[in-house]
Design an enzyme around this catalytic site. Structure first.
Site, PDB file in Angstrom:
ATOM      1  CB  CYS A   2      12.993   8.598   9.627  1.00 19.70           C
ATOM      2  SG  CYS A   2      13.882   7.379   8.662  1.00 19.70           S
ATOM      3  CD  GLU A  40       9.988  12.250  12.429  1.00 25.38           C
ATOM      4  OE1 GLU A  40       8.839  11.801  12.435  1.00 25.38           O
ATOM      5  OE2 GLU A  40      10.980  11.615  12.023  1.00 25.38           O
ATOM      6  CE  LYS A  97      -1.863   2.763   2.108  1.00 25.23           C
ATOM      7  NZ  LYS A  97      -1.588   4.191   1.882  1.00 25.23           N
ATOM      8  CD  GLU A 118      12.877   0.518  10.274  1.00 22.07           C
ATOM      9  OE1 GLU A 118      13.220   1.533  10.901  1.00 22.07           O
ATOM     10  OE2 GLU A 118      13.564  -0.498  10.201  1.00 22.07           O
TER      11      GLU A 118
HETATM   12  P1  NAD Z   1       2.198   8.306   7.963  1.00 24.66           P
HETATM   13  O1  NAD Z   1       2.325   7.492   9.178  1.00 24.66           O
HETATM   14  O2  NAD Z   1       1.188   9.376   7.933  1.00 24.66           O
HETATM   15  O3  NAD Z   1       1.863   7.399   6.685  1.00 24.66           O
HETATM   16  C1  NAD Z   1       2.677   6.324   6.277  1.00 24.66           C
HETATM   17  C2  NAD Z   1       1.824   5.326   5.529  1.00 24.66           C
HETATM   18  O4  NAD Z   1       0.852   4.799   6.424  1.00 24.66           O
HETATM   19  C3  NAD Z   1       1.049   5.883   4.336  1.00 24.66           C
HETATM   20  O5  NAD Z   1       1.034   4.907   3.315  1.00 24.66           O
HETATM   21  C4  NAD Z   1      -0.343   6.048   4.905  1.00 24.66           C
HETATM   22  O6  NAD Z   1      -1.365   5.966   3.914  1.00 24.66           O
HETATM   23  C5  NAD Z   1      -0.444   4.865   5.837  1.00 24.66           C
HETATM   24  N1  NAD Z   1      -1.395   5.017   6.924  1.00 24.66           N
HETATM   25  C6  NAD Z   1      -1.826   6.144   7.531  1.00 24.66           C
HETATM   26  N2  NAD Z   1      -2.699   5.852   8.511  1.00 24.66           N
HETATM   27  C7  NAD Z   1      -2.813   4.506   8.534  1.00 24.66           C
HETATM   28  C8  NAD Z   1      -3.534   3.598   9.347  1.00 24.66           C
HETATM   29  N3  NAD Z   1      -4.331   4.026  10.329  1.00 24.66           N
HETATM   30  N4  NAD Z   1      -3.397   2.282   9.123  1.00 24.66           N
HETATM   31  C9  NAD Z   1      -2.582   1.817   8.162  1.00 24.66           C
HETATM   32  N5  NAD Z   1      -1.880   2.637   7.337  1.00 24.66           N
HETATM   33  C10 NAD Z   1      -1.982   3.965   7.536  1.00 24.66           C
HETATM   34  O7  NAD Z   1       3.662   8.824   7.704  1.00 24.66           O
HETATM   35  P2  NAD Z   1       4.139   9.780   6.547  1.00 24.66           P
HETATM   36  O8  NAD Z   1       3.730  11.150   6.938  1.00 24.66           O
HETATM   37  O9  NAD Z   1       3.737   9.245   5.238  1.00 24.66           O
HETATM   38  O10 NAD Z   1       5.725   9.599   6.629  1.00 24.66           O
HETATM   39  C11 NAD Z   1       6.517  10.374   7.438  1.00 24.66           C
HETATM   40  C12 NAD Z   1       6.903   9.649   8.704  1.00 24.66           C
HETATM   41  O11 NAD Z   1       7.548   8.419   8.391  1.00 24.66           O
HETATM   42  C13 NAD Z   1       7.882  10.400   9.570  1.00 24.66           C
HETATM   43  O12 NAD Z   1       7.460  10.350  10.906  1.00 24.66           O
HETATM   44  C14 NAD Z   1       9.179   9.649   9.402  1.00 24.66           C
HETATM   45  O13 NAD Z   1      10.068   9.763  10.449  1.00 24.66           O
HETATM   46  C15 NAD Z   1       8.701   8.268   9.200  1.00 24.66           C
HETATM   47  N6  NAD Z   1       9.711   7.477   8.485  1.00 24.66           N
HETATM   48  C16 NAD Z   1      10.431   6.556   9.187  1.00 24.66           C
HETATM   49  C17 NAD Z   1      11.412   5.826   8.547  1.00 24.66           C
HETATM   50  C18 NAD Z   1      12.205   4.810   9.307  1.00 24.66           C
HETATM   51  O14 NAD Z   1      12.818   3.989   8.669  1.00 24.66           O
HETATM   52  N7  NAD Z   1      12.237   4.821  10.614  1.00 24.66           N
HETATM   53  C19 NAD Z   1      11.657   6.017   7.203  1.00 24.66           C
HETATM   54  C20 NAD Z   1      10.907   6.976   6.506  1.00 24.66           C
HETATM   55  C21 NAD Z   1       9.919   7.680   7.181  1.00 24.66           C
END
Ligand code: NAD
Length: 498
Positions: free
Chosen positions: A303, A402, A194, A270
């Site tokens: 991140c 963050e 997804k 992650e």
């Molecule tokens: P997000 O959590 O809003 O969304 C990530 C994904 O989750 C998207 O595909 C979204 O559609 C999906 N999603 C949202 N709500 C959901 C739910 N209730 N159930 C299942 N899926 C759901 O994050 P974002 O804003 O897209 O990404 C940024 C964040 O990701 C930052 O906090 C960053 O630190 C983190 N990140 C972490 C790593 C790591 O390896 N630790 C790497 C990249 C990004």
């Protein structure tokens, strides 16, 4: 791999892939529903992606379940190896299209595509796990034993976990997807992917390549974009899915843990970070601070970015001036320009979120040294000026939460113990850095930092063989390395009476 010396972004010459991949077919969504894919640098609509419904997701999960339960995918090592290599070659054949598409839909500077956004993960993200299929200890025999007087021979067997739901964020979408794909498929799982609604095309392009250029059996990989986050949550609550591999925010990670509890989901999470870089008092301050502008790379949307710089109090004033000079020369703007290191934030919502944090930093008493606004000369696109805060107390919101923007906090410390205390005073534990003229001293400090990765004197933790992930609220499990590979397996003990 393509020659990486020409860092000019070629314009998108092909349409993005609208269709999803479900059960081996490239299909439109139920009712042909679509959503717009926006270029964050221009605010223009690039095109559309299929907008999956709950029924579409249901079909994808059913296909992945069937492919796991009824095909030889999970046991046929040679097939998996061949397919991963085919997929690698297929992606390489469209590498330049991926590059321009990533620049367009992610707003990432083209320079970053020559690193973590595309070329670096492509190099070994599929090939390393493919090779691991031969090296992995799938089975081991325990010494014969007689528990309760019953002579027994036991073996420990590693098997694929089952159906993996992979949920991808928008900041490094290709990299994160390829790392999940490589390891989960090599371990014998089937998948439903997804992508994030902001960046669907790199995933749907991979879906098309899987369908058209590999022998991956129908249903083994399904790619299901949707504008609705709850379509992702369906993966978490559905009992036919065994494991969720999620990369995204800590808030969503917590929600996934809760939603996955009733079906006892295996979880690999992650999540976010608020990493500290410690400059010990013997560090070369000038060269270290000259580099801090690079923390605006990809608009700070990483991140593991070291967004808190910890500086000895005795050298603090000097460090602030050096950092200011570095921030004021950050090349930001058009991501297709090969000199740009900072492009736009992914969306208007993210830009407003970043600006909100900047306002909060000022309100809580931090000193805004430079930046802090939308750049006047970039009226289109979701840009934020490179922003530097000094006199930051580690308890302030901008030091604890963050921001995911081009915003850096400079925090003073008194001695090594104080630096370690400040670095660890965080709910996060993803990454960090230590710089010193003395490697051993830096290593000793690195060992005290409660994070999943630490860079000492500029060392880079990166690659398919290198575990990456977080302590504390930064997640559970590791991406990559043997640790990552094992996460996609189950362990079965078979004991035979003698
Ligand atoms: P997000 O959590 O809003 O969304 C990530 C994904 O989750 C998207 O595909 C979204 O559609 C999906 N999603 C949202 N709500 C959901 C739910 N209730 N159930 C299942 N899926 C759901 O994050 P974002 O804003 O897209 O990404 C940024 C964040 O990701 C930052 O906090 C960053 O630190 C983190 N990140 C972490 C790593 C790591 O390896 N630790 C790497 C990249 C990004």
């Amino acid at each position: 791999m393509t020659d990486t010396t020409d860092t000019t972004a070629t314009p998108v010459t092909a349409e993005g892939e609208v269709r999803m991949l479900i059960d081996g077919q490239l299909v439109t969504a139920e009712g042909d529903r679509r959503f717009d894919n926006l270029n964050p640098a221009t605010e223009e609509v690039l095109g559309q992606a299929a907008d999956a419904s709950a029924a579409d997701m249901d079909r994808a999960i059913a296909a992945a379940r069937r492919a796991f339960d009824e095909t030889t995918w999970s046991t046929d090592h040679a097939l998996r190896q061949r397919c991963l290599r085919q997929l690698h070659d297929a992606i390489v054949s469209e590498q330049e299209l991926f590059r321009s598409e990533l620049v367009a839909e992610v707003g990432t500077p083209v320079l970053v595509t020559y690193m973590a956004q595309l070329d670096a993960p492509l190099q070994d993200g599929l090939l390393w796990p493919a090779a691991m299929i031969d090296r992995f200890e799938w089975e081991r025999t325990l010494p014969d034993s007689e528990p309760f007087g019953m002579p027994t021979s036991s073996r420990v067997v590693k098997e694929a976990a089952g159906v993996v739901g992979a949920i991808i964020p928008w900041n490094y979408p290709f990299e994160i997807l390829i790392n999940k794909l490589g390891q989960a498929l090599a371990a014998g799982n089937t998948m439903v992917i997804k992508p994030a609604p902001d960046t669907p095309w790199n995933a749907t392009r991979i879906g098309r390549l899987i369908a058209e250029q590999t022998d991956i059996p129908a249903g083994v990989v399904n790619v299901v974009p949707s504008s609705d986050h709850l379509i992702g949550e369906q993966l978490v609550t559905d009992p036919r899915v065994d494991l969720i591999s999620f990369t995204g925010s800590t808030a969503t990670g917590k929600r996934i843990m809760a939603a996955g509890a009733p079906t006892m989901k295996r979880l690999f999470l992650e999540l976010g970070g608020k990493s500290a870089s410690i400059l010990l008092d013997d560090a070369d301050l000038e060269s270290s601070m000259a580099m801090v502008g690079f923390l605006c790379m990809h608009a700070g949307q990483g991140c593991a970015m070291q967004t808190r710089i910890l500086i000895p109090r005795s050298r603090y004033a000097e460090a602030v001036e050096l950092a200011k000079a570095s921030f004021e020369t950050v090349a930001y703007g058009d991501p297709t320009d090969p000199g740009t290191i900072q492009g736009p934030q992914i969306s208007a919502k993210q830009r407003e979120r970043v600006l909100g944090y900047i306002d909060q930093g000022v309100a809580e008493g931090a000193r805004l040294v430079t930046g802090g606004k939308r750049p006047a000369h970039l009226p289109k696109g979701f840009y934020v000026e490179p922003t530097l805060f000094a006199d930051v107390d580690n308890g302030m919101t901008i030091a604890q939460e963050e921001i995911f923007g081009p915003v850096l906090c400079l925090i003073p410390f008194t001695d090594d113990d104080d630096a370690v205390r400040i670095a660890n005073e965080s709910i996060y534990g993803l990454s960090g850095g230590v710089t010193s003229a003395d490697d051993e001293r830096a290593l000793a400090v690195a060992r005290r930092i409660r994070t999943g990765t630490v860079s000492v004197n500029g060392g880079v933790f990166y690659g398919a063989d290198t575990p990456f992930g977080g302590y504390k609220s930064s997640g559970i499990g590791r991406q990559n390395g043997i640790e990552g590979f094992e996460q996609y397996t189950e362990t079965k003990t078979i004991s035979v009476g003698r």
